[in-house]
Structure formats: C-alpha cells, structure tokens
Design a protein around this motif. Structure first.
Motif, PDB file in Angstrom:
ATOM      1  N   GLU A   1       0.822  -1.209   0.000  1.00  0.00           N
ATOM      2  CA  GLU A   1       0.000   0.000   0.000  1.00  0.00           C
ATOM      3  C   GLU A   1       0.860   1.265   0.000  1.00  0.00           C
ATOM      4  OE1 GLU A   1      -2.477  -0.402   3.396  1.00  0.00           O
ATOM      5  OE2 GLU A   1      -3.646  -2.076   2.547  1.00  0.00           O
ATOM      6  N   GLU A   2       2.008   1.225   0.632  1.00  0.00           N
ATOM      7  CA  GLU A   2       2.874   2.394   0.712  1.00  0.00           C
ATOM      8  C   GLU A   2       3.632   2.646  -0.594  1.00  0.00           C
ATOM      9  OE1 GLU A   2       5.382   1.760   4.078  1.00  0.00           O
ATOM     10  OE2 GLU A   2       3.784   2.210   5.533  1.00  0.00           O
ATOM     11  N   ALA A   3       3.853   1.605  -1.376  1.00  0.00           N
ATOM     12  CA  ALA A   3       4.566   1.756  -2.650  1.00  0.00           C
ATOM     13  C   ALA A   3       3.651   2.348  -3.720  1.00  0.00           C
ATOM     14  CB  ALA A   3       5.083   0.399  -3.114  1.00  0.00           C
ATOM     15  N   ILE A   4       4.253   3.000  -4.720  1.00  0.00           N
ATOM     16  CA  ILE A   4       3.514   3.394  -5.921  1.00  0.00           C
ATOM     17  C   ILE A   4       3.633   2.244  -6.908  1.00  0.00           C
ATOM     18  CG2 ILE A   4       3.389   4.994  -7.865  1.00  0.00           C
ATOM     19  CD1 ILE A   4       4.398   7.184  -6.062  1.00  0.00           C
ATOM     20  N   VAL A   5       2.513   1.604  -7.200  1.00  0.00           N
ATOM     21  CA  VAL A   5       2.494   0.410  -8.046  1.00  0.00           C
ATOM     22  C   VAL A   5       2.114   0.818  -9.468  1.00  0.00           C
ATOM     23  CG1 VAL A   5       1.489  -1.875  -8.418  1.00  0.00           C
ATOM     24  CG2 VAL A   5       1.851  -1.025  -6.073  1.00  0.00           C
ATOM     25  N   VAL A   6       3.011   0.539 -10.411  1.00  0.00           N
ATOM     26  CA  VAL A   6       2.802   0.873 -11.817  1.00  0.00           C
ATOM     27  C   VAL A   6       2.866  -0.404 -12.641  1.00  0.00           C
ATOM     28  CG1 VAL A   6       3.593   2.243 -13.786  1.00  0.00           C
ATOM     29  CG2 VAL A   6       3.940   3.108 -11.453  1.00  0.00           C
TER      30      VAL A   6
ATOM     31  N   SER B   1       9.489 -12.326   0.892  1.00  0.00           N
ATOM     32  CA  SER B   1       9.947 -13.648   1.311  1.00  0.00           C
ATOM     33  C   SER B   1      11.315 -13.983   0.734  1.00  0.00           C
ATOM     34  CB  SER B   1       8.938 -14.723   0.913  1.00  0.00           C
ATOM     35  OG  SER B   1       8.968 -14.948  -0.484  1.00  0.00           O
ATOM     36  N   ARG B   2      11.667 -13.312  -0.361  1.00  0.00           N
ATOM     37  CA  ARG B   2      12.977 -13.539  -0.985  1.00  0.00           C
ATOM     38  C   ARG B   2      14.055 -12.594  -0.458  1.00  0.00           C
ATOM     39  NH1 ARG B   2      12.529 -15.980  -6.988  1.00  0.00           N
ATOM     40  NH2 ARG B   2      10.677 -17.261  -6.639  1.00  0.00           N
ATOM     41  N   GLY B   3      13.697 -11.756   0.480  1.00  0.00           N
ATOM     42  CA  GLY B   3      14.705 -10.917   1.122  1.00  0.00           C
ATOM     43  C   GLY B   3      14.886  -9.543   0.521  1.00  0.00           C
ATOM     44  N   TYR B   4      14.001  -9.122  -0.366  1.00  0.00           N
ATOM     45  CA  TYR B   4      14.106  -7.769  -0.912  1.00  0.00           C
ATOM     46  C   TYR B   4      13.725  -6.757   0.172  1.00  0.00           C
ATOM     47  CZ  TYR B   4      14.731  -9.505  -5.680  1.00  0.00           C
ATOM     48  OH  TYR B   4      15.227 -10.108  -6.812  1.00  0.00           O
ATOM     49  N   THR B   5      14.427  -5.649   0.189  1.00  0.00           N
ATOM     50  CA  THR B   5      14.151  -4.601   1.160  1.00  0.00           C
ATOM     51  C   THR B   5      12.969  -3.752   0.701  1.00  0.00           C
ATOM     52  OG1 THR B   5      15.586  -2.971   0.085  1.00  0.00           O
ATOM     53  CG2 THR B   5      16.621  -4.479   1.677  1.00  0.00           C
ATOM     54  N   GLN B   6      12.459  -2.929   1.596  1.00  0.00           N
ATOM     55  CA  GLN B   6      11.365  -2.044   1.213  1.00  0.00           C
ATOM     56  C   GLN B   6      11.799  -1.098   0.101  1.00  0.00           C
ATOM     57  OE1 GLN B   6       9.628   0.308   4.393  1.00  0.00           O
ATOM     58  NE2 GLN B   6       7.728   0.600   3.237  1.00  0.00           N
ATOM     59  N   GLN B   7      13.029  -0.625   0.155  1.00  0.00           N
ATOM     60  CA  GLN B   7      13.531   0.255  -0.906  1.00  0.00           C
ATOM     61  C   GLN B   7      13.560  -0.473  -2.246  1.00  0.00           C
ATOM     62  OE1 GLN B   7      17.647   1.515  -0.541  1.00  0.00           O
ATOM     63  NE2 GLN B   7      17.288   3.360  -1.754  1.00  0.00           N
ATOM     64  N   ASP B   8      14.028  -1.714  -2.243  1.00  0.00           N
ATOM     65  CA  ASP B   8      14.041  -2.521  -3.470  1.00  0.00           C
ATOM     66  C   ASP B   8      12.622  -2.676  -4.019  1.00  0.00           C
ATOM     67  OD1 ASP B   8      16.787  -2.995  -3.191  1.00  0.00           O
ATOM     68  OD2 ASP B   8      16.477  -4.914  -2.166  1.00  0.00           O
ATOM     69  N   ILE B   9      11.695  -3.021  -3.139  1.00  0.00           N
ATOM     70  CA  ILE B   9      10.320  -3.280  -3.551  1.00  0.00           C
ATOM     71  C   ILE B   9       9.691  -2.027  -4.135  1.00  0.00           C
ATOM     72  CG2 ILE B   9       8.010  -3.854  -2.688  1.00  0.00           C
ATOM     73  CD1 ILE B   9       9.436  -5.813  -0.731  1.00  0.00           C
ATOM     74  N   ASN B  10       9.952  -0.884  -3.515  1.00  0.00           N
ATOM     75  CA  ASN B  10       9.429   0.375  -4.051  1.00  0.00           C
ATOM     76  C   ASN B  10       9.947   0.640  -5.456  1.00  0.00           C
ATOM     77  OD1 ASN B  10       7.996   0.848  -1.710  1.00  0.00           O
ATOM     78  ND2 ASN B  10       9.499   2.269  -0.843  1.00  0.00           N
ATOM     79  N   LYS B  11      11.195   0.297  -5.705  1.00  0.00           N
ATOM     80  CA  LYS B  11      11.769   0.469  -7.045  1.00  0.00           C
ATOM     81  C   LYS B  11      11.100  -0.461  -8.044  1.00  0.00           C
ATOM     82  CE  LYS B  11      16.471   1.958  -5.801  1.00  0.00           C
ATOM     83  NZ  LYS B  11      17.909   1.607  -5.903  1.00  0.00           N
ATOM     84  N   ILE B  12      10.967  -1.728  -7.667  1.00  0.00           N
ATOM     85  CA  ILE B  12      10.422  -2.734  -8.576  1.00  0.00           C
ATOM     86  C   ILE B  12       8.958  -2.435  -8.908  1.00  0.00           C
ATOM     87  CG2 ILE B  12       9.768  -5.175  -8.766  1.00  0.00           C
ATOM     88  CD1 ILE B  12      12.318  -5.699  -6.940  1.00  0.00           C
ATOM     89  N   LEU B  13       8.176  -2.096  -7.913  1.00  0.00           N
ATOM     90  CA  LEU B  13       6.740  -1.904  -8.122  1.00  0.00           C
ATOM     91  C   LEU B  13       6.414  -0.649  -8.916  1.00  0.00           C
ATOM     92  CD1 LEU B  13       5.226  -2.989  -4.678  1.00  0.00           C
ATOM     93  CD2 LEU B  13       5.454  -4.334  -6.767  1.00  0.00           C
ATOM     94  N   GLY B  14       7.290   0.339  -8.906  1.00  0.00           N
ATOM     95  CA  GLY B  14       6.968   1.558  -9.650  1.00  0.00           C
ATOM     96  C   GLY B  14       8.095   2.561  -9.771  1.00  0.00           C
ATOM     97  N   GLY B  15       8.971   2.590  -8.780  1.00  0.00           N
ATOM     98  CA  GLY B  15      10.017   3.608  -8.758  1.00  0.00           C
ATOM     99  C   GLY B  15      10.954   3.563  -9.948  1.00  0.00           C
TER     100      GLY B  15
END
Length: 383
Positions: free
Chosen positions: A18-23, A357-371
């Motif tokens: 929810e906190e990430a921008i998902v594109v 579950s694979r160990g990605y950080t919140q920063q990584d996830i934010n990048k992948i989902l939209g950043g």
C-alpha cells in the motif's frame, strides 16, 4: 544481493504494498472495452481487470494498451487507435472520482494523492501511425506516452521478433527502417517512451543505438529461463541497464516457464474428444482452453506455473544488472494463462509478499513496483 528466506507477516507485505507506488506497464483491457464492456462494472467472470479490482490490487498507475493487429491497415489502424482512446476517456469522464488521465510524472503523484487510478496510454504497434509522423504527434497529444515499435507484425518502422524468428524476412528487411529512426528521434524530442517489447533482435540493437533517452521493454521476460523469441537475452538486458531503461516482466505463462506448452498440450490431449467437438463448433483455441478450464479447474490450475517462476525472472535480472532495471508489465487481458496465484489485477499484493519472502528490502520493492519506471519516465524530459 543475498536472497535469504525471511518470515513475513501478512499485514507487513500488505502495508508495504500500500505504501509503494504500483505501476503496471501493460494491460490490454481496452480490447474488452471495445467489445462493449465497461471497467466501471464488475467484470470478474469476464476479464482480469476492472476499476474495483485495480483498487483491490493497490494498482496506482496503469498503462492501458491501445492495440490492433495487422488486419487494420492504412486508413483503419490510426482511426481504430483513436477510438480506443475515446473509449478510455469516456470511462474517465463517467468515473472522475476513481480514475484520471495522466500524461506527466507529477500528475501521477497527484492521482496517488487523490486516491485515483492514474490511466496512462501506450500504443502497441507502430503500424497504427500509418507511416505518418503527424499521427505520432496526434497520439502523443491525446495522452500516449509510449509506442511499442512493432507488435508481432513487422511494419514500416521495424521488423518484429516473430518475423525475425520465423526467418520470413530477408536480411535487408530486418531492423529499424529510416522512418523508424525518424520516429525514435521524434519520440525523444517529445519525451515519449520507446518500447522495445515485440521487436526483433536486429531492431532492438539499432533502436538502442538510435535513441538518446532511456527505453522501456514493457512486457517481456528472460530468454535464459524461458527461451521464447519474445524474451530478452543477457546482452540485451545488459544493454537496457547501460541505457538506463527498465524491463516490465510479463505474466504470460509461456514467457515464464518453458514447460508450460507441454503441460497444456497434455491437458488438451486428455480431453481430446471435447476439444474436437468444440473445434467442430467453431471455437478458437483460446475459447476451448477457457471452457475446459471452467470445467476442470484443478487440472487447469496445475498447467499454469507458480508465481515463484515469474519471480525467478526478476531475480535473474537483479543478479545480472541490479535492482534498478526491472518492473512489472503484466499483459493482463492480453493473455490467457497467468501464474496460478495471479488471477487478476487484484492479486498484485502477492508479488510484494513473494518479494519480501525472498529478502528484498522495502527500498528494493518500491523500485520494482513503480520507482524504476518513474525514474525512466522523468528522464524523458531531461535534455
């Protein structure tokens, strides 16, 4: 990056999602809309997408693909592209509290702030330009922010991956044409993204050497893991990273799992009497598969790869070039077989769960989902 299993609480992954921008870089639901459906309605039994499920899936920005095949020739393709944009704008006009047209990165942030779906337009296939730069300008002015140089069909811009793979083109017909070079230069000038999904290898390399801006590959995967001509080889992935671009991973099972076709063929063979009857009645392969999937849901589900197979493609890219060059390009409503867990746009949070579950950080996830995509989009306006 080390990929170590971690214990994930359900509330944690949903909070991070929810906190990430998902594109999502690619969705074909406009095809359904052209057949009379309305994404403001509940289309759960008919499509992968509608406004309610975009909201449920935490999708903040969706590229709606404007698509037609090669049957739409000169005098038809450009007009049909505009009709699709008309249909999207009509939905936006009827639902101003839920969705808004977005043409610039700052508008995307405004849509997120207002809790509306950011609708962005992508054009899938350069044949819709009908060999006129003025048509590119008009589509841009109507909100189109990327152009996929080819669909499966080659056109006056470039040769497609399918045609190059089939060997149906002489060498002189492969690659980027002079008009294709003009189109890329014009797109760079406009700040319009060049999309290299669907293009042939020769086209890919010539386009990479022509563009002065970062590119996207809106819906493709890794050739090393699934050797399909629509996927990217390692040197192409490295070139995209060097260019500063981004790859949107495709949810199509055949681009994810090289064993998928064999399982699907076994499924069809098991029910060959029913398949034959449906073929005799005029049903297409896609319709037959859909009918059998409804009748034999457990069997049909096992034909599809698990979500983990899709995330293996993401891991591969991250290990090869880093976390800054990968995103999501679902191809929902343009494909028939998705990973088992991804049945609609409502299921995007499960990707975040798997990333955690694979160990990605919140920063990584934010990048992948939209950043990562937003970075590329912002770069289009820079000189």
């Amino acid at each position: 990056m080390l990929f170590l299993p971690v214990r994930v609480k359900g509330q944690d992954y949903r909070k991070w999602h929810e906190e990430a921008i998902v594109v999502d870089l690619h969705n074909d639901v406009l095809i359904a809309m052209m057949r009379g459906m309305d994404i403001a309605d509940d289309l759960s039994s008919r499509t992968h997408s509608d406004l309610r499920r975009f909201k449920a899936g935490g999708v903040d920005a969706q590229f709606f693909s404007v698509w037609c095949d090669q049957k739409y020739g000169p005098g038809k393709a450009f007009r049909y592209a505009n009709r699709q944009i008309d249909s999207l704008q009509a939905v936006i006009a009827r639902n101003p509290d839920k969705i808004m047209l977005v043409q610039r990165p700052e508008q995307l942030y405004e849509a997120v702030k207002q809790k509306k779906l950011a609708a962005i337009i992508g054009i899938e296939g350069g044949h819709m330009l009908e060999h006129k730069l003025a048509n590119l300008d008009q589509l841009y002015n109507r909100g189109a922010r990327y152009l996929t140089l080819t669909w499966n069909n080659s056109n006056t811009l470039a040769s497609s991956a399918r045609d190059e793979n089939r060997g149906s083109l002489p060498s002189a017909k492969k690659g980027l044409t002079e008009f294709g070079q003009q189109v890329i230069r014009r797109m760079n000038g406009l700040g319009m993204l060049v999309d290299l999904s669907h293009v042939g290898e020769k086209t890919f390399w010539e386009a990479i050497h022509t563009t002065t801006k970062p590119v996207i590959v809106s819906h493709s995967n890794v050739y090393r893991l699934a050797p399909h001509y629509r996927n990217l080889k390692d040197d192409q992935i490295k070139a995209i990273a060097q260019n500063g671009g981004v790859i949107g991973l495709n949810f199509n099972s055949v681009f994810i799992d090289p064993g998928f076709n064999a399982r699907q063929n076994s499924f069809l063979k098991k029910h060959q009497a029913e398949v034959a009857a449906l073929q005799k009645s005029g049903k297409s392969k896609a319709s037959i598969l859909a009918i059998l999937a409804r009748k034999y849901p457990q069997e049909a589900t096992l034909v599809r790869p698990p979500l983990s197979k899709l995330l293996d493609h993401l891991d591969y890219i991250v290990k090869l070039v880093g976390v800054d060059y990968v995103s999501l390009g679902s191809d929902f409503d343009g494909i028939t077989a998705t990973p088992r867990e991804l049945n609609s746009v409502a299921d995007f949070p499960l990707i975040t769960e798997e990333l955690l579950s694979r160990g990605y950080t919140q920063q990584d996830i934010n990048k992948i989902l939209g950043g990562n995509f937003i970075r590329v989009w912002k770069a289009q306006s820079k000189e």
